[in-house]
Design an enzyme around this catalytic site. Structure first.
Site, PDB file in Angstrom:
ATOM      1  N   GLU A 113       0.836  -1.188   0.000  1.00 46.59           N
ATOM      2  CA  GLU A 113       0.000   0.000   0.000  1.00 46.59           C
ATOM      3  C   GLU A 113       0.877   1.245   0.000  1.00 46.59           C
ATOM      4  OE1 GLU A 113      -2.526  -0.233   3.473  1.00 46.59           O
ATOM      5  OE2 GLU A 113      -2.709  -2.405   3.292  1.00 46.59           O
TER       6      GLU A 113
ATOM      7  N   GLU B 242      -9.759   6.214   3.186  1.00 42.58           N
ATOM      8  CA  GLU B 242     -10.000   5.488   4.432  1.00 42.58           C
ATOM      9  C   GLU B 242      -9.859   6.458   5.598  1.00 42.58           C
ATOM     10  OE1 GLU B 242      -7.959   1.972   7.245  1.00 42.58           O
ATOM     11  OE2 GLU B 242      -7.202   2.362   5.216  1.00 42.58           O
TER      12      GLU B 242
END
Length: 385
Positions: A193, A308
């Protein structure tokens, strides 16, 4: 057990933890050939590229560092400084650049502190944070798009950059991608990520700015023993001499004004299997060695893009932590945050747009996205109490 016994046990446990942290710091903070103090308080150590923390990982003890990929997709090439010579975007500026640069043969590493290692959720994620509407803990909220159904060997995304408001110190707001490996039972095992993260923690960072980050993990152990952000554990191999992972950067987008973005390009070298990270088509940051992973040593099972946030529900209310610009996707250009130029790479190193995709939006009244795609939201509001 008496209160005295409990207190003595707690003291002993605290001392043991501090001793372990100091030993870990000694291992992580390699000798610096030059040290640069950033105006925001970060300490940047210029470390010998061959002596970086990555090579302390037991799987990388005999790893030979790669200074550039053994293969690359058509249209990309590298000059002697590892600049990527294909449609370069603007430079990325970090505050420490004002006070110097790292010498040749070294890489900039933000010095890890005791607070870094003691702060919850900094070194390792405590929950499975692959976006999933069904089993995602309520702590994490998403507005994302996922491509799955084939094997993937890379992805591209241009991520609009903002500096969102974060309500609580233990909360955060991210704009990122996930490249994920799933086993035959559909269980997420591996992940790499990267993106931009805003976390309010002045005692740690000495500012309230958004920071570049990378992350990797093996999910098979529930985030407990493998993987971390940036260079806080062995694993990611950095070769770029200009950008420090975990450090803040500028400039950001302006609401109704000039928009800023960073292009993230990740792909799997089809010769040695390493996953390479490029930023803005001009920074070859480094790579995640194939040896770190199980599923991702072969290919990825899915790619996800989006926002997020962590929501602690303080006082029983939804957080006011913003995602993206803090404005809903419906507001559109220059007001809502965006992802664009989304692509995935197949085994032939051919880039194409998403097609087998679906949205994962956990709380659409709080954060949402439209098209391919604007996303974000303000958090708590009349629609999101």
């Amino acid at each position: 057990m008496s209160s005295v016994g409990i207190r003595n046990t707690n003291i002993a446990s605290s001392k043991k933890q501090k001793l372990e942290v100091r030993q870990q710091l000694k291992s992580l903070n390699k000798p610096a050939l030059k040290t640069i103090k950033s105006p925001n308080g970060d300490i940047i150590d210029c470390v010998d590229i061959y002596n970086q923390p990555a090579f302390d990982h037991h799987l990388l003890k005999n790893h030979t560092i790669k200074m550039r990929p053994s293969s690359h997709p058509e249209g990309l090439s590298f000059d002697e400084s590892n600049n990527v010579s294909s449609n370069s975007k603007s430079e990325i500026t970090q505050p420490w650049h004002l006070n110097g640069s790292c010498p040749e043969g070294t890489i900039p590493i933000r010095r890890t502190t005791e607070k870094d290692l003691l702060k919850a959720n900094y070194g390792r994620k405590k929950h499975n944070t692959v976006p999933n509407v069904i089993d995602t803990p309520s702590l994490h909220e998403y507005a994302t798009l996922r491509e799955e159904g084939e094997r993937y060997y890379g992805m591209n995304a241009e991520i609009n950059v903002w500096n969102p408001q974060v309500q609580e110190q233990a909360e955060f707001s991210m704009a990122q991608f996930w490249v994920e490996g799933v086993d035959n039972n559909g269980v997420f095992l591996d992940s790499i990520e990267a993106g931009a993260m805003k976390q309010v923690y002045y005692d740690l960072y000495k500012d309230f700015e958004t920071r570049l980050f990378t992350y990797w993990t093996l999910r098979s152990d529930g985030y407990q023993n493998t993987g971390c952000y940036n260079m806080v554990c062995p694993g990611f191999v950095q070769i770029d001499t200009r950008l420090a992972l975990g450090a803040s950067f500028i400039p950001y987008s302006e609401y109704g004004g000039v928009q800023k973005s960073i292009n993230y390009f990740v792909y799997k070298d089809n010769v040695d299997g390493n996953w390479w990270l490029h930023l803005n088509n001009m920074y070859l940051i480094g790579y995640w060695p194939s040896a770190l992973f199980s599923v991702l040593s072969n290919s990825a099972s899915s790619v996800t893009w989006g926002g997020e946030v962590a929501n602690l529900n303080v006082g029983g209310q939804h957080t006011t932590t913003q995602m993206g610009s803090g404005h809903f996707a419906e507001e559109g250009p220059s007001r809502a945050s965006y992802f664009q130029n989304l692509k995935v790479m197949d085994a032939e190193q051919f880039l194409r747009g998403p097609r087998d995709n679906h949205r994962i939006v956990t709380y659409p009244d709080c954060y949402y996205f439209l098209h391919l795609f604007y996303y974000g939201g303000p958090g708590r509001s009349l629609l999101c109490p």
